[in-house]
Design an enzyme around this catalytic site. Structure first.
Site, PDB file in Angstrom:
ATOM      1  N   ASN A 282      65.597  66.785  62.023  1.00 15.70           N
ATOM      2  CA  ASN A 282      64.871  67.687  61.207  1.00 15.70           C
ATOM      3  C   ASN A 282      65.934  68.060  60.064  1.00 15.70           C
ATOM      4  O   ASN A 282      65.240  68.845  59.114  1.00 15.70           O
ATOM      5  CB  ASN A 282      64.463  68.793  61.973  1.00 15.70           C
ATOM      6  CG  ASN A 282      63.252  68.975  62.832  1.00 15.70           C
ATOM      7  OD1 ASN A 282      62.434  67.976  62.287  1.00 15.70           O
ATOM      8  ND2 ASN A 282      62.915  69.407  64.004  1.00 15.70           N
TER       9      ASN A 282
ATOM     10  N   GLU B 213      67.432  63.775  71.092  1.00 21.20           N
ATOM     11  CA  GLU B 213      68.919  64.394  70.573  1.00 21.20           C
ATOM     12  C   GLU B 213      69.536  65.321  71.705  1.00 21.20           C
ATOM     13  O   GLU B 213      68.742  66.330  72.288  1.00 21.20           O
ATOM     14  CB  GLU B 213      68.485  65.199  69.366  1.00 21.20           C
ATOM     15  CG  GLU B 213      67.812  64.346  68.172  1.00 21.20           C
ATOM     16  CD  GLU B 213      67.651  65.188  66.815  1.00 21.20           C
ATOM     17  OE1 GLU B 213      67.548  64.589  65.774  1.00 21.20           O
ATOM     18  OE2 GLU B 213      67.151  66.291  66.979  1.00 21.20           O
TER      19      GLU B 213
END
Ligand code: NAI
Length: 388
Positions: free
Chosen positions: A191, A153
């Site tokens: 997440n 990411e």
């Protein structure tokens, strides 16, 4: 940015060692520094063993292994990193400690050096706040194990230069990674979007609708997930999973959608951390007998449907808020956590109207904000649109 750029990695723990390995494999000279004197020799010793095994298995020649290991240089002093073009920080997850390191680094490095953090729960913008040139700071969030998992990411802070983000994306591709770009918001993509996989599974268990084995079975046998939520939490470690859940909940100013569960807290308090402690939601002792899941197909379908619509809603909301693009959201969940399908693609296949009706039904039944549908989902159903 090419192989000639000089890379430094700070923090020779789990992540830093993996990232240093990756950078060396991609052809860069890599300096490795850690505040703890033993850490770097230990990390390099570990990498020698890793490469030894790869040679044994015939995946690498002895010469190639030697060349890669030769690119890794231990550094005993932060000052040794002066002259690095890219520094990736993978130290303890503590904002004041990271900020101090970034301020110290900036004083050492060339003005156009790129400073990256591998933080998983802190804000890139907050870390960059310690710098005079925050536009050169970016998040590069690797997944564990970094040499094996393809997703990275790439997280620009609010003042990061667009060219820094573009260069980082390009560099990660040359390292063989699948980079996605996402906004600097709690949990980044994975997440954040994955929270209901655990949270809704625990909720179903807490309500006594099904036991853990059955919930895992539903997600695997009908959903096609490689692991069920409970066995995955046991693998990640319940302490780590609980810490991430709490941090995302707090970072979203206690949005009920991300509320942690008492069930998980009790697991942690009782030391049932998962595989690493021999016992978590399941028993990993030798000879332990696993329970059988229910064969009630209707129950299995209900379990999958409830967890899946919650995941889809999270992905739709992330798209609604511009956290990432449609393609990057789907790529992140398939490449980062091995989901069988991208959630937005899955939403189209399931039918957006059915997803919305399920969420509306849950919200009406429970009266909880936890189940509120994303406004984008509602709008798309109204306009009869699909994501793809
Ligand atoms: P770790 O505990 O294995 O390693 C951290 C290392 O940093 C230790 O060797 C420690 O001595 C060193 N260190 C601490 N303070 C330092 C300082 N001021 N200067 C230099 N070295 C220092 O931690 P891990 O798991 O590798 O995590 C590192 C970072 O990566 C954290 O920000 C974490 O949130 C993030 N992360 C962790 C993942 C994981 O699965 N473990 C996944 C993705 C990101």
């Amino acid at each position: 940015m090419d192989k000639s750029i000089k890379v430094a990695v700070i923090g020779a723990g789990t992540m830093g060692t993996g990232i240093a390995q990756l950078a060396a494999q991609a052809g860069h000279a890599v300096k490795l520094f850690d505040a703890c004197a033993d850490a770097v020799p230990k990390a390099l010793g570990g990498l020698e063993k890793t490469f030894g095994k790869l040679v044994e298995k015939g995946k690498l020649t002895t010469d190639a292994a030697r060349t890669i290991l030769g690119r890794l240089v231990p550094s005993a002093d932060l000052k040794d990193l002066a002259g690095s073009d890219l520094v990736i920080e993978a130290i303890v997850e503590d904002l004041p400690v990271k900020k101090k390191l970034f301020a110290d680094l900036e004083a050492l490095l060339p003005k156009d050096a790129l400073l990256a953090t591998n933080t998983s729960s802190l804000s890139v913008t907050a870390i960059a706040g310690a710098c005079a040139r925050p536009e050169r700071v970016i998040g590069l969030h690797f997944f564990n194990p970094a040499p094996l998992l393809p997703l990275v990411e790439v997280v620009p802070g609010i003042v990061t230069d667009a060219s820094v983000a573009a260069d980082s994306m390009e560099l990660m591709r040359t390292w063989g990674k699948t980079p996605v770009i996402c906004k600097d918001t709690p949990g980044f993509i994975v997440n954040r979007v994955a929270r209901p996989f655990y949270g809704e599974a625990i909720r179903i268990y807490e309500e006594g609708l099904a036991d853990m084995v059955t919930i895992d079975h539903a997600m695997k046998s009908i959903g096609g997930f490689k692991m069920g939520p409970f066995e995955l939490m046991d693998l990640i470690g319940n302490d780590i999973n609980f810490a991430v859940t709490k941090s995302v909940f707090e970072a979203f100013f206690f949005d009920p959608r991300y509320r942690p569960s008492i069930t998980q807290q009790r697991q942690v308090e009782s030391g049932r951390l998962g595989r690493k402690s021999g016992r978590g939601y399941f028993d990993y002792a030798e000879g332990a007998v696993a329970a059988s899941p229910s064969a009630d197909q209707e129950l299995l379908r209900d379990i999958l449907s409830r967890i899946l619509v919650m995941l889809i809603n999270e992905a739709v909301e992330a798209l609604h808020l511009g956290i990432a693009s449609r393609d990057d959201l789907d790529l992140a969940m398939t490449k980062g956590v091995n989901y069988p399908k991208g959630l937005l693609k899955w939403a189209d296949e399931k039918g957006l109207d059915l997803c919305l009706a399920t969420l509306d039904g849950l919200q009406a039944e429970y009266g909880e904000d936890r189940y509120r549908p994303s406004p984008l989902l509602r709008r798309m159903v109204r306009e009869r649109r699909t994501f793809y």
